[in-house]
Design a protein around this motif. Sequence first.
Motif, PDB file in Angstrom:
ATOM      1  N   LYS A   1       0.864  -1.176   0.000  1.00 54.12           N
ATOM      2  CA  LYS A   1       0.000   0.000   0.000  1.00 54.12           C
ATOM      3  C   LYS A   1       0.896   1.220   0.000  1.00 54.12           C
ATOM      4  O   LYS A   1       1.835   1.321   0.801  1.00 54.12           O
ATOM      5  CB  LYS A   1      -0.920   0.028   1.219  1.00 54.12           C
ATOM      6  N   LYS A   2       0.624   2.169  -0.899  1.00 56.42           N
ATOM      7  CA  LYS A   2       1.484   3.331  -1.071  1.00 56.42           C
ATOM      8  C   LYS A   2       0.866   4.574  -0.444  1.00 56.42           C
ATOM      9  O   LYS A   2      -0.336   4.827  -0.575  1.00 56.42           O
ATOM     10  CB  LYS A   2       1.724   3.580  -2.562  1.00 56.42           C
ATOM     11  N   TYR A   3       1.708   5.342   0.246  1.00 56.51           N
ATOM     12  CA  TYR A   3       1.314   6.629   0.822  1.00 56.51           C
ATOM     13  C   TYR A   3       2.244   7.707   0.257  1.00 56.51           C
ATOM     14  O   TYR A   3       3.440   7.472   0.093  1.00 56.51           O
ATOM     15  CB  TYR A   3       1.457   6.623   2.344  1.00 56.51           C
ATOM     16  N   ILE A   4       1.694   8.868  -0.013  1.00 54.73           N
ATOM     17  CA  ILE A   4       2.506  10.021  -0.408  1.00 54.73           C
ATOM     18  C   ILE A   4       2.525  10.984   0.767  1.00 54.73           C
ATOM     19  O   ILE A   4       1.480  11.514   1.169  1.00 54.73           O
ATOM     20  CB  ILE A   4       1.936  10.736  -1.652  1.00 54.73           C
ATOM     21  N   LEU A   5       3.710  11.188   1.322  1.00 58.45           N
ATOM     22  CA  LEU A   5       3.852  12.083   2.472  1.00 58.45           C
ATOM     23  C   LEU A   5       4.369  13.428   1.995  1.00 58.45           C
ATOM     24  O   LEU A   5       5.447  13.527   1.410  1.00 58.45           O
ATOM     25  CB  LEU A   5       4.811  11.474   3.492  1.00 58.45           C
ATOM     26  N   LYS A   6       3.595  14.455   2.257  1.00 52.30           N
ATOM     27  CA  LYS A   6       3.989  15.823   1.924  1.00 52.30           C
ATOM     28  C   LYS A   6       4.608  16.468   3.162  1.00 52.30           C
ATOM     29  O   LYS A   6       4.446  15.963   4.275  1.00 52.30           O
ATOM     30  CB  LYS A   6       2.755  16.614   1.477  1.00 52.30           C
ATOM     31  N   PRO A   7       5.328  17.587   2.979  1.00 52.48           N
ATOM     32  CA  PRO A   7       5.819  18.287   4.157  1.00 52.48           C
ATOM     33  C   PRO A   7       4.660  18.596   5.099  1.00 52.48           C
ATOM     34  O   PRO A   7       3.613  19.084   4.663  1.00 52.48           O
ATOM     35  CB  PRO A   7       6.420  19.574   3.578  1.00 52.48           C
ATOM     36  N   SER A   8       4.818  18.252   6.389  1.00 55.70           N
ATOM     37  CA  SER A   8       3.833  18.412   7.464  1.00 55.70           C
ATOM     38  C   SER A   8       2.943  17.184   7.647  1.00 55.70           C
ATOM     39  O   SER A   8       2.101  17.162   8.543  1.00 55.70           O
ATOM     40  CB  SER A   8       2.952  19.654   7.295  1.00 55.70           C
ATOM     41  N   SER A   9       3.129  16.115   6.825  1.00 53.98           N
ATOM     42  CA  SER A   9       2.374  14.874   7.003  1.00 53.98           C
ATOM     43  C   SER A   9       2.962  14.050   8.144  1.00 53.98           C
ATOM     44  O   SER A   9       4.146  14.140   8.459  1.00 53.98           O
ATOM     45  CB  SER A   9       2.396  14.034   5.726  1.00 53.98           C
ATOM     46  N   VAL A  10       2.107  13.211   8.744  1.00 50.60           N
ATOM     47  CA  VAL A  10       2.540  12.265   9.778  1.00 50.60           C
ATOM     48  C   VAL A  10       2.057  10.878   9.392  1.00 50.60           C
ATOM     49  O   VAL A  10       0.903  10.697   8.989  1.00 50.60           O
ATOM     50  CB  VAL A  10       1.991  12.640  11.167  1.00 50.60           C
ATOM     51  N   MET A  11       2.948   9.897   9.480  1.00 53.53           N
ATOM     52  CA  MET A  11       2.648   8.502   9.156  1.00 53.53           C
ATOM     53  C   MET A  11       2.827   7.664  10.406  1.00 53.53           C
ATOM     54  O   MET A  11       3.839   7.783  11.112  1.00 53.53           O
ATOM     55  CB  MET A  11       3.608   8.022   8.063  1.00 53.53           C
ATOM     56  N   PHE A  12       1.855   6.794  10.690  1.00 53.46           N
ATOM     57  CA  PHE A  12       1.984   5.858  11.807  1.00 53.46           C
ATOM     58  C   PHE A  12       2.273   4.465  11.271  1.00 53.46           C
ATOM     59  O   PHE A  12       1.606   3.988  10.348  1.00 53.46           O
ATOM     60  CB  PHE A  12       0.697   5.810  12.644  1.00 53.46           C
ATOM     61  N   ILE A  13       3.288   3.800  11.865  1.00 53.45           N
ATOM     62  CA  ILE A  13       3.678   2.446  11.445  1.00 53.45           C
ATOM     63  C   ILE A  13       3.728   1.546  12.672  1.00 53.45           C
ATOM     64  O   ILE A  13       4.629   1.688  13.511  1.00 53.45           O
ATOM     65  CB  ILE A  13       5.066   2.425  10.761  1.00 53.45           C
ATOM     66  N   PRO A  14       2.785   0.614  12.826  1.00 55.67           N
ATOM     67  CA  PRO A  14       2.853  -0.314  13.963  1.00 55.67           C
ATOM     68  C   PRO A  14       3.991  -1.305  13.801  1.00 55.67           C
ATOM     69  O   PRO A  14       4.477  -1.545  12.690  1.00 55.67           O
ATOM     70  CB  PRO A  14       1.491  -1.015  13.933  1.00 55.67           C
ATOM     71  N   HIS A  15       4.414  -1.892  14.910  1.00 61.36           N
ATOM     72  CA  HIS A  15       5.622  -2.704  14.909  1.00 61.36           C
ATOM     73  C   HIS A  15       5.535  -3.944  14.023  1.00 61.36           C
ATOM     74  O   HIS A  15       6.548  -4.445  13.544  1.00 61.36           O
ATOM     75  CB  HIS A  15       5.972  -3.135  16.345  1.00 61.36           C
ATOM     76  N   HIS A  16       4.311  -4.461  13.788  1.00 59.85           N
ATOM     77  CA  HIS A  16       4.197  -5.730  13.060  1.00 59.85           C
ATOM     78  C   HIS A  16       4.147  -5.546  11.544  1.00 59.85           C
ATOM     79  O   HIS A  16       4.059  -6.536  10.819  1.00 59.85           O
ATOM     80  CB  HIS A  16       2.929  -6.474  13.518  1.00 59.85           C
ATOM     81  N   VAL A  17       4.223  -4.303  11.071  1.00 62.33           N
ATOM     82  CA  VAL A  17       4.032  -4.020   9.645  1.00 62.33           C
ATOM     83  C   VAL A  17       5.373  -3.795   8.949  1.00 62.33           C
ATOM     84  O   VAL A  17       6.152  -2.914   9.332  1.00 62.33           O
ATOM     85  CB  VAL A  17       3.126  -2.789   9.469  1.00 62.33           C
TER      86      VAL A  17
END
Length: 267
Positions: A198-214
Amino acid sequence: MDRIEKWGSLYHKTNDLTSPSSIDNLLLSEDINKLEKTIIKVLNGFLDKGETHAGIKIYVDKVLRNDFVDVMESNRPQENESLKEWGNKIFGDDKFGVVFNSLESYDNEIGELMCSIVGPLMKQAGLPLGGLSFLFFMGNYGFTPFGIHKEAIGEEGFLFHLGPGEKEFYTWDTEEFNEIDHNTKVFHEVEEMLPASKKYILKPSSVMFIPHHVFHIGNTNEFSLSVVMDYINPSKDYLEKELAKEIGNDNICLLYTSPSPRDRQKS
């Protein structure tokens, strides 16, 4: 939405911090400016300390090149220059990436600033037993040099993308991958595996959460800077072992202090 509402939205989108997700425009421009200036202070604090063998990884054209720390020491970042300008001074036209762990060990201001940003999240999710720790990535290194990976149990990550370039982020959240133990498997066949991600595009000021199992990987083609916050909730097994150890040492209060710096790999 204001910041409190945005944190509430991200918390909901992640199913209470169990699934990967992102949100745009959580950081203010003043947050980004303050974080960049604080990271310059952290870097100078690290160089002042003189222990340049610990806590940093430098990649040039995807090859680990920690000898560049000596170049950094003789060409320190200045308050009046951006990290992009400093990076160009150190690495020239080469593709490079700098990963630096445990920022809070070198300047208290980074922790205070980040805690002011994540305060609304802490009120909703609670403080983690293992505390918070911070690291940063900067450069134009393309895909993360150490491949598609995941974190140790209990190490949940929040990636704050400061820019100025965009960052692509890919996750693989499947039962097959979730069963793989941390550090037992890292995938370097990135192009082959992208169609299943799954693809995400992070722009300046974006926040991404990544759980440990991923399993996940970032792709940074243009220079950018990201700060990662480790939200550390150790496993039950880890807590039981530490409890037994501290009881044996008659020093149980140490159990709830933040873990010592580790050689983290993220984004």
